[in-house]
Design a protein around this motif. Sequence first.
Motif: not given
Length: 147
Positions: A55-69
Amino acid sequence: MRTLRNFLFCAALLVSALSPACARECVPQVRDGWVRLLPGGMPMQAGFGRIENHCAMPATIVGARSAMHGSAELHETKIVDGVSRMRAVPELRIGPDDAAVLKPGGLHLMLMDPRTPLQPGSRIAVEFTLGDGRKLLGEFVVRNAGD
């Protein structure tokens, strides 16, 4: 008059292409995601792969989740004073046209408390939350520890 109309049309297209609304439609992608299956039914697994931001803009990941965990977090392993230490990474910034590499001994995804037993070949969906509230869905394939 026709030339002016064409110019204004082209200018409008350019402005819309550069607008934040268009930039918001671009989402990073998970590539080559895999999870190491540890022997003995360990209550955690580590996930690896690449998160690419074209993408032309930065991305910041602030969380994660998994229905299997029960929980999912980004972690980083570093050697400090000769000792391997792991810490949670509260946010991961990926610049435009850049990638975050999740690899053994470095940045990785920790998946804890699996809700069902995992087998080699199983696929785990992970939803990453971006700083602006958008979601990024990635798929990770389960592999044996030696594969």
